[in-house]
Write an enzyme that holds these catalytic residues in place. Structure first.
Site, PDB file in Angstrom:
ATOM      1  N   VAL A 281      48.230  39.519  93.774  1.00 20.67           N
ATOM      2  CA  VAL A 281      47.954  40.043  92.440  1.00 20.67           C
ATOM      3  C   VAL A 281      46.703  40.919  92.473  1.00 20.67           C
ATOM      4  O   VAL A 281      46.633  41.992  91.859  1.00 20.67           O
ATOM      5  CB  VAL A 281      47.785  38.902  91.417  1.00 20.67           C
ATOM      6  CG1 VAL A 281      47.320  39.443  90.073  1.00 20.67           C
ATOM      7  CG2 VAL A 281      49.078  38.134  91.270  1.00 20.67           C
ATOM      8  N   ALA A 282      45.692  40.472  93.240  1.00 21.45           N
ATOM      9  CA  ALA A 282      44.451  41.228  93.329  1.00 21.45           C
ATOM     10  C   ALA A 282      44.652  42.547  94.070  1.00 21.45           C
ATOM     11  O   ALA A 282      44.032  43.557  93.750  1.00 21.45           O
ATOM     12  CB  ALA A 282      43.387  40.394  94.031  1.00 21.45           C
ATOM     13  N   GLU A 286      48.079  45.857  88.832  1.00 24.74           N
ATOM     14  CA  GLU A 286      49.291  45.864  88.020  1.00 24.74           C
ATOM     15  C   GLU A 286      49.161  46.687  86.742  1.00 24.74           C
ATOM     16  O   GLU A 286      50.155  47.100  86.145  1.00 24.74           O
ATOM     17  CB  GLU A 286      49.707  44.430  87.657  1.00 24.74           C
ATOM     18  CG  GLU A 286      48.676  43.625  86.882  1.00 24.74           C
ATOM     19  CD  GLU A 286      47.614  43.033  87.791  1.00 24.74           C
ATOM     20  OE1 GLU A 286      46.599  42.574  87.253  1.00 24.74           O
ATOM     21  OE2 GLU A 286      47.781  43.038  89.013  1.00 24.74           O
ATOM     22  N   ASP A 328      56.513  86.088  83.555  1.00 26.81           N
ATOM     23  CA  ASP A 328      57.267  87.203  82.997  1.00 26.81           C
ATOM     24  C   ASP A 328      56.278  88.141  82.315  1.00 26.81           C
ATOM     25  O   ASP A 328      55.250  87.700  81.793  1.00 26.81           O
ATOM     26  CB  ASP A 328      58.289  86.677  81.989  1.00 26.81           C
ATOM     27  CG  ASP A 328      59.137  87.791  81.396  1.00 26.81           C
ATOM     28  OD1 ASP A 328      59.569  88.654  82.158  1.00 26.81           O
ATOM     29  OD2 ASP A 328      59.355  87.770  80.177  1.00 26.81           O
ATOM     30  N   ASN A 721      41.555  41.468  86.117  1.00 25.54           N
ATOM     31  CA  ASN A 721      42.398  42.645  86.338  1.00 25.54           C
ATOM     32  C   ASN A 721      43.018  43.189  85.057  1.00 25.54           C
ATOM     33  O   ASN A 721      43.031  44.395  84.818  1.00 25.54           O
ATOM     34  CB  ASN A 721      43.520  42.321  87.330  1.00 25.54           C
ATOM     35  CG  ASN A 721      43.025  42.279  88.761  1.00 25.54           C
ATOM     36  OD1 ASN A 721      41.843  42.488  89.020  1.00 25.54           O
ATOM     37  ND2 ASN A 721      43.913  42.002  89.693  1.00 25.54           N
ATOM     38  N   ASP A 725      39.359  45.097  83.679  1.00 24.26           N
ATOM     39  CA  ASP A 725      39.653  46.333  84.408  1.00 24.26           C
ATOM     40  C   ASP A 725      40.423  47.338  83.559  1.00 24.26           C
ATOM     41  O   ASP A 725      40.128  48.527  83.580  1.00 24.26           O
ATOM     42  CB  ASP A 725      40.472  46.013  85.670  1.00 24.26           C
ATOM     43  CG  ASP A 725      39.618  45.357  86.737  1.00 24.26           C
ATOM     44  OD1 ASP A 725      38.444  45.064  86.448  1.00 24.26           O
ATOM     45  OD2 ASP A 725      40.125  45.131  87.845  1.00 24.26           O
TER      46      ASP A 725
END
Length: 886
Positions: A281-282, A286, A328, A721, A725
């Site tokens: 997980v670290a 995610e 163009d 996390n 985070d």
């Protein structure tokens, strides 16, 4: 549908389509044909279902790895972690769907129908009906200002001119007639007896028979080319895919090592398995997919405010990595509006912008330009409304620009006779009553009009148009033509009152003229484009002009915009066709302008640049641009003048048709990519810090420092996390652009996101955070009677707080925090305060203390935590200072 209709006579065409030019189709026959041929509209792509959109969102490699981790966590009894990961995946997918749907709705909001209705003869009556109901064989009536509802064969033409720039790229309207063309392979732009769907009538009137509708029109055929294009992944998608694979391999390896070491040390298998899952997980941030989506979505909303709509979230990032812009000319680099730039009068050329005072001769020339003109002019609410041929509108605009009212001129000087322009005479003449005299005014091609003149008005003196005068006029015409100006000549004569105009032959009226002057006009560059191209050059972006216009016109515009320095950098479509693929691949860097090109030429140019590893953006507004728009890395269409086919093929729509918006988008794209890198820098360095903390504890804890427990639990890692985070990472995505963002060359998309030192910085700073957190663990365990709970608490708090302080380091890889301003990112300031308080609450609130299995720290212990947490800023700032002083 009729083939080679331009080679057939009107009678043959009428017989083949079983229609009648005078009475049109009968209603009963229309109903049959509608059932047989369907609606007169282009095939639209069906919108993606919610399920399909959802599957696309969760099929990313990183998402699949996270789902696998959730499944393993669930099997190991860690249901909370499993549910939390799945919840994040679902939220991320829904967020992506919502943003893409919002982008599509924004696109729909700017769509405008080219022609909501059409005038058709049915059952011997003129009726107005939706263009979708037009069928093959319908007889269509067209006037100035009308859109052509389908492909038609012209059967009647009264000075009819059609602007086909949306289809062929030709800036000047094409004169139309009903004559047979005995050449099956004649190019579209030269089919003077045909009209095409979505082109517009600028002058005159006419009648046509519908020969093709919907996907069988020339517009529809070009739309079919789009199905053969490929949709490549954007650079960001490639980088994130590679990142996911790399992180998964690293996580698998480290988890295996930790698990084996822990078991060999005598720890329980279940404990080590859970610890290994925690490390997995670290290792994988995610929240990264959701954060990247949010940053892109925010960038997209910024661009909406700056007149750009992104059809897909990653498109703006792709534009940020653009190294080639194939643009163009007509309507994109230029205004798509003919403008008078120079005038030749009294034997000298003068620039319109330098005119300050209007003398009698100039006043007369302005009046002649307005009078010998079929532009419809009305004054409404102090604004002039003009409908007509762009060349003639330019003459009216000249009067307006010089503060002379065209309406007043038209009202004061009555027109009593006219000879319309035709392609054989190349002249147009009107007779007007001016100061009680009948004045015949003639305008047209200079070489023709010169031959019709026998005198010249020079400083209000009528003198002979001798060889010297003729040579002077021809030299002026040549100088203007060399500047890519379209030149018109003006002459006049006084008609005696006893002359019967109705019985006067054109040769008599348009001969023995008095030459008056020349007018040179051009479709000028947009005023802001030159500056934008200069910014692109500074940013290492090449601007390529691609147009269907004449080569000399393209060269002149390109020189004005500093796209090219010499004529050798320009290539025509025919010259391009002669080059083999290998030759063109080797020489493509030599060319910056392509003139008289076909849709296939445009696609070839785009593909060749892409084959050289360049990221290509193609801008345009016409149907002829659509295949290249689709085939480029990012297509940029015009929202105002752009056709529906062009908008559908594009990734980005400019709602103001402003080339400068592209440059703003490039800057925004670079800033977004840089901010995503900052978020990744922050997340990965922090996650590596978590890995290092557990790795050090596993390697050295039992045998060297005699630690009995792991320093962090899976729940604590998830908390850091997914809460701490994520808030900070999103705030970093809102960072303002750095001062030198447009002074760098486009990044090399073949190289990893971590190229250039980012990977090294992440590794070093991650190790630093891990070492600092492990130090807190060591202090907490050994300095306070081997308290396991205290050691875990100090590790948990230090790891979280050090990450929060470290976020300020990642705001710039080059500039010191003090150079960009410590508190200049208000969103980061808010996120820091919120995250700090949330982390502090886990220790202060009894419920959360029990949930996370921690305790309250003493004042001394808390000071140690804060000191350790600030160390990342001090260390990184010192490193930046050393680098700058090298």
């Amino acid at each position: 549908m009729v083939k080679n209709y331009h080679t057939k006579s009107t009678n043959a065409l009428v017989n083949e389509l079983q229609t009648n030019i005078k009475t049109g189709l009968k209603t009963s026959e229309v109903n049959k044909r509608q059932e047989l041929y369907g609606k007169n509209k282009l095939t639209e792509t069906k919108p993606k279902s919610f399920i399909k959109r959802f599957v696309e969102q969760v099929s990313d490699f990183m998402i699949i790895v996270l789902l696998a981790a959730a499944f393993i966590s669930y099997l190991s009894g860690e249901e909370k972690e499993a549910y939390l990961i799945i919840f994040i995946v679902i939220v991320n997918a829904i967020l992506g769907i919502m943003q893409e749907s919002k982008a599509e709705k924004s696109l729909e909001a700017i769509k405008k129908l080219s022609s909501p209705s059409s005038k058709v003869i049915r059952d011997n009556k003129e009726v107005i009906l939706p263009i979708e109901e037009v069928v093959p064989g319908d007889v269509v009536l067209i006037d100035a200002g009308d859109y052509i509802p389908a492909d038609i064969r012209i059967v009647e033409s009264h000075s009819l001119k059609i602007d086909e720039s949306a289809l062929t790229g030709e800036a000047v309207p094409v004169a139309k007639n009903n004559e047979i063309i005995n050449n099956e392979s004649v190019p579209l732009g030269d089919r003077t007896n045909s009209g095409y769907m979505s082109t517009v009538v600028t002058y005159g009137r006419g009648k046509g028979v519908v020969v093709g509708i919907g996907m069988e029109t020339e517009m529809g055929k070009i739309a079919n080319l789009l199905s053969n294009t490929e949709n490549a992944k954007t650079p960001l998608q490639k980088s994130l895919t590679q990142l996911g694979k790399t992180l998964a391999v690293i996580a698998l390896f480290i988890c295996t090592v930790i698990f084996i070491i822990g078991v060999l040390q005598g720890r329980e298998i279940k404990e080590m398995f859970i610890a290994s899952i925690s490390l997995a997980v670290a290792a994988i941030p995610e929240g990264l997919p959701a954060i990247v989506t949010i940053v892109l979505a925010i960038g997209m909303q910024k661009l909406v405010k700056r007149k750009a709509i992104m059809r897909k979230l990653p498109a703006v990032e792709t534009l940020g990595s653009t190294s080639i812009i194939c643009s163009d000319k007509t309507g994109t680099l230029t205004q798509n509006k003919m403008t008078v730039e120079k005038i030749f009068i009294n034997n000298k050329i003068i620039s319109v912008k330098d005119i300050k005072n209007i003398n009698e001769e100039l006043q007369n020339l302005i009046e002649f330009g307005v009078l010998c003109n079929d532009t419809k002019v009305n004054l409404t609410n102090n604004e002039f409304n003009k409908i007509g041929d762009p060349t003639e509108v330019a003459l009216v605009d000249l009067a307006i620009k010089l503060d002379v009212s065209p309406v007043t001129i038209i009202n004061n000087y009555e027109r009593i006779f006219e000879l319309p322009f035709d392609s054989e005479r190349k002249l147009m003449t009107t007779v007007n009553i001016i100061n009680n005299k009948r004045i015949s005014i003639t305008k047209g091609a200079p070489d023709i009009l010169f031959s019709r003149c026998n005198s010249i008005n020079s400083n209000n003196n009528i003198v002979s148009f001798n060889e010297d005068q003729n040579k002077s006029a021809k030299n002026a015409n040549l100088r203007m033509a060399n500047d890519a100006l379209r030149v018109l000549a003006f002459g006049y004569k006084i008609i005696d009152d006893d002359v019967d105009l109705d019985n006067l032959l054109p040769e008599s009226l348009e001969n023995e003229l008095t030459f008056f002057g020349l007018v040179g006009m051009i479709d000028p560059p947009r005023s802001e484009v030159k500056k934008s191209i200069a910014v692109c050059k500074k940013a290492g972006i090449k601007t390529i002009m691609i147009t269907g216009d004449h080569k000399n016109t393209a060269i002149a515009i390109a020189k004005q915009l500093d796209i090219i320095e010499n004529e050798g950098q320009a290539l025509s479509g025919l010259e391009l066709d002669k080059l083999k693929d290998e030759e063109f691949y080797k020489s493509i860097n030599n060319y910056r302008v392509y003139a008289r090109v076909s849709p296939e030429n445009k696609v070839r140019i785009v593909k060749t640049w892409r084959s050289k590893g360049e990221v290509v953006a193609m801008t345009g507004d016409g149907v002829n641009d659509a295949p290249a728009l689709k085939d480029s890395d990012i297509g940029v269409a015009m929202g105002i003048t752009g056709t529906e086919v062009a908008k559908g093929a594009a990734d980005m729509i400019l709602t103001d048709d402003n080339f400068s918006t592209i440059v703003n988008s490039v800057e925004e794209g670079r800033t977004i990519y840089a901010n995503i890198k900052k978020s990744i820098h922050f997340l990965l360095s922090c996650n590596i810090g978590e890995i290092i903390t557990i790795l050090l504890a596993t390697l050295f804890g039992t045998f060297i420092f005699n630690f009995a427990i792991m320093p962090l639990t899976a729940t604590q890692i998830l908390w850091i996390n997914l809460v701490t985070d994520s808030l900070i990472a999103i705030a970093l995505g809102l960072e303002k652009n750095e001062p030198n963002v447009m002074n760098k060359k486009p990044r090399n998309t073949s190289k990893s996101m971590f190229h250039g030192g980012l990977g090294k910085a992440i590794a070093i700073q991650g190790f630093m955070i891990g070492l600092i957190s492990f130090t807190a663990y060591y202090i907490g365990y050994n300095f306070w009677n081997n308290s396991e709970t205290l050691a875990v608490t100090m590790t948990f708090m230090t790891l979280a707080f050090s990450q929060l302080f470290h976020s300020f380091n990642t705001r710039s890889e080059e500039f010191s925090l003090f150079e960009i301003g410590i508190f200049s990112n208000k969103y980061l300031n808010y996120a820091f305060i919120i995250s700090f308080l949330l982390q502090l609450s886990t220790m202060l609130i009894p419920f959360s203390r029990d949930l996370f299995k921690i305790k309250i720290l003493s004042f001394t212990q808390f000071l140690i935590v804060i000191f350790l947490s600030i160390l990342p800023i001090i260390i990184v700032e010192l490193i930046k200072l050393i680098k700058q002083n090298r």
